[in-house]
Structures are given as structure tokens and as C-alpha cells.
Design a protein around this motif. Sequence first.
Motif, PDB file in Angstrom:
ATOM      1  N   ASP A 242      -2.775   1.720   9.618  1.00 45.73           N
ATOM      2  CA  ASP A 242      -3.486   2.624   8.703  1.00 45.73           C
ATOM      3  C   ASP A 242      -4.998   2.499   8.772  1.00 45.73           C
ATOM      4  O   ASP A 242      -5.713   3.461   8.548  1.00 45.73           O
ATOM      5  CB  ASP A 242      -3.070   2.341   7.256  1.00 45.73           C
TER       6      ASP A 242
ATOM      7  N   ASP B  16       1.382  -1.578  11.136  1.00 44.87           N
ATOM      8  CA  ASP B  16       0.481  -1.222  10.032  1.00 44.87           C
ATOM      9  C   ASP B  16      -0.901  -0.781  10.528  1.00 44.87           C
ATOM     10  O   ASP B  16      -1.906  -1.470  10.330  1.00 44.87           O
ATOM     11  CB  ASP B  16       0.364  -2.386   9.042  1.00 44.87           C
TER      12      ASP B  16
ATOM     13  N   ASP C 233      -6.860  -4.937   9.500  1.00 47.38           N
ATOM     14  CA  ASP C 233      -5.988  -5.593   8.507  1.00 47.38           C
ATOM     15  C   ASP C 233      -5.149  -6.624   9.249  1.00 47.38           C
ATOM     16  O   ASP C 233      -3.927  -6.544   9.298  1.00 47.38           O
ATOM     17  CB  ASP C 233      -5.119  -4.547   7.803  1.00 47.38           C
TER      18      ASP C 233
ATOM     19  N   ILE D 192       0.812  -1.209   0.000  1.00 45.93           N
ATOM     20  CA  ILE D 192       0.000   0.000   0.000  1.00 45.93           C
ATOM     21  C   ILE D 192       0.854   1.271   0.000  1.00 45.93           C
ATOM     22  O   ILE D 192       0.720   2.119  -0.866  1.00 45.93           O
ATOM     23  CB  ILE D 192      -0.959   0.008   1.222  1.00 45.93           C
ATOM     24  N   ASN D 193       1.718   1.382   0.980  1.00 43.51           N
ATOM     25  CA  ASN D 193       2.528   2.592   1.112  1.00 43.51           C
ATOM     26  C   ASN D 193       3.904   2.380   0.486  1.00 43.51           C
ATOM     27  O   ASN D 193       4.287   1.259   0.173  1.00 43.51           O
ATOM     28  CB  ASN D 193       2.696   2.929   2.598  1.00 43.51           C
TER      29      ASN D 193
HETATM   30 MG    MG Z   1      -1.074  -1.588   5.299  1.00 41.61          MG
END
Ligand code: MG
Length: 369
Positions: free
Chosen positions: A244, A242, A222, A32-33
Motif C-alpha cells: 500500500d 502489503d 512499511d 489498516i485494511n
Molecule cells: Mg498495510
Amino acid sequence: REESCSKIEDAIQNIDFKGNFADCNMYGNGHINDTFVVRYTQEDGSILRYILQRINHEVFKDPVGLMENVAGVTEFLRNKILENNGNADGETINLIKTKDGKNFYQDSIESYWRGYRFIEDAACYDKVEKPDDFYQSALAFGHFQNQLSDYPAETLHETIKDFHNTPDRFMRFKKALEEDILGRAKNIQEEIRFVLDREQDTHILMDLYKKGEMPLRVTHNDTKLNNIMIDNKTGKAICVIDLDTVMSGFAVNDFGDSIRFGASTGAEDEKDLSKVNFDLGLYELYTKGFLEGCNGSLTDVELDMLPVGAKIMTLECGIRFLTDYLQGDTYFKIHREGHNLDRCRTQFKLVSDMEKQWDAMYEIVNKYR
Ligand code: MG
Ligand code: ATP
Ligand code: MG
């Protein structure tokens, strides 16, 4: 990607990393990032590493809200650890602020950057190699739930609207079915019936919430294996990373999503459904670890609803695949004809399996609660 990272030097300048800058390289397997490792030489000659990330704000439309969530939760976790054992190292993800005290750095081309302390002597695993990995992730996500059980979850920003609003997902499915823009509905009557027959299920958790019986918690959203760090020496989980998608939600949904993908014997898009089974042994392993990690922080209603969480997260995921199939595959990337239909079928196969083993799923929760 490279162009969007052209401001990396500005980001490094602005985040309060300690020491003399040595070098910076891309890092890890995140999807994702953009993730980098930056190295800094310290006065005594040792090297300190940091994680630098450019947030993907195509995916995350509200990076400011997202970073407020991340900062709130990471600070809370650090304080909790300090209270408990006076040592904050390694056991949580630590955000590094910018030199002017902000949670992130926004560059002149509207990219958002953040720094984390690097968690050393640990690794993330993409695949479950052995059952203990799955158990370790259960412990870590349970512990995360426990540590955050007194966090004011209602203060978190809803960075992805209606993410696990299952009744809403059901409504959107019905709308896609009515519109049936590609005329696909006629060939998938069995799958459609499967969803319609379970409308009642989609409400269970939300109804409890509305009655005040299901608490809002900090959820991770997630909860996959590679979002926990595992100690290289001991093989034990160190902490969750993570953050996010951290938002308020139901603890049983985090649990349920882990079961959905972790306790299946087949891939999410397997065409041969005889290979896709719900593995009660893996479910038991995760339940054991999760409840050990939670250490009594879940209410009786939440404990009772763990099997429901597993079923509903799996059903919801299948509904989303089916909706996307009806709408012409615009949300989930497809790599072959009917890919979303295949994905929906694996999820519904798992739901059916769970329904067949419903009593056993409850008994397992009762064994460890
Ligand atoms: Mg992520
Ligand atoms: P995903 O595809 O899981 O959504 P992502 O793009 O959101 O990934 P992260 O999971 O935050 O990115 O980080 C990518 C990788 O960087 C991790 O899998 C891990 O290997 C590494 N990593 C992230 N944070 C740290 C940290 N604080 N210390 C050490 N390694 C880290
Ligand atoms: Mg990740």
C-alpha cells in the motif's frame, strides 16, 4: 466496519476469482485494511484460496493511484520472476484483476476492493521471536530492492505526500514550535535542542538527491516483519506483501526504518530509557541480510549512506512524535498523558546511541558490501 463491508458480495462477484465460490471469512492481523479469505472449489474438487481486501481509504486518500502503484510493481515482479526461473508461484504477491480487467473494484458506496492470490504454506509473524526472523526480513526487503532496481520509480504516484521528506518534517516541527499552541515547549527544552542541533543531518540525503548522487528507488515504506511471508516448512522468507505504501524514495530510508524499530531493545513508547538501546548485533544481522538480498544493486553512495538512513529515519520519527506533542496529539493516537513525548524520547535515545557507535556502524556496512 461491518456496514462498510456490506458490498462484499458485489466485490466477490466482480473480481475474477476462479472456480465455484465456497465461503468467505475475515482473515489475518492487519490494522489498516479489511482482509478476508475467500475459498473457491475447483473442477477437480480441490480448494483454491484468495485474499480479498477492502482498502482503507480514510488512510489512503488516493486509492486509484495506490492501486496503480500496486499493479505496476506486482506485474513487474511477476515478469522478473518468470524471466529468471519460469515459475511465478508464491514468490511474489499476485493481484487478481476484476472481470472487466481493472486493478480494483469500486462499489456503489465508494469502497475499493482488490483480490490477491493466497500465498499458501506460509505465515506472517507479528513479533521477532528469534534473530533469524529479523535476518529473513532483511533478505526479503533487500531482494525486493534488487528485483525492482530497474523499475522506473519516478512513475509511481506519491500517495502520501512528503512521507520521508525529512527537511520538510523539520520545517513543520519549527512551525509547531513557534506556534506552541499549548505552551508545552517550555518543559521540553532538552528534546527541542536535540532536534535543532541536528538540522544539518535532516538535509544530507535530500542534498545528495538534488546533486544527482542519490537514486530514486521503489521503496516499500512499511518494512516490518509481518509484511513478509515466511515459509512454514523452511522458515525462510518467501516474499514481501502489503504494498500500500509503495512509492519512490531512497533505499537507505527503507533500510533505516527497519533498523529504527528492529534494532531497538525496547518498545517504541518505553518510559524507562535504560531499557532502550541500539543493538549493534541486530543492526549487523539486518545489514548482512539486506546487502545479501540487494546483491550488488545499491550504488556506492547508497552503501555509504546506510548508517545515515538508520539515524535519519529514527530522528525523523522522533521529530514527528515531538511535533505532534507540541500540536496537542492530533496525529498519533495516545493512550496516556505525554505518550508522544515518551515515544520521541525513545527515538532520540536510539539516535544518541547510534552517534556513539557511528564508526562501528560504517565498519559493519564495509564488512558486507
Ligand atoms: Mg498495510
Ligand atoms: P498492516 O497492519 O500491516 O498495514 P494491512 O491491513 O495493510 O496490514 P496486509 O498486511 O496487506 O493488511 O494483510 C493482512 C494479513 O493478511 C497479512 O498479515 C497476512 O497474514 C495476510 N495476507 C495478506 N496478503 C496475503 C496473501 N497474498 N497470501 C496470504 N496471506 C496474505
Ligand atoms: Mg501488513
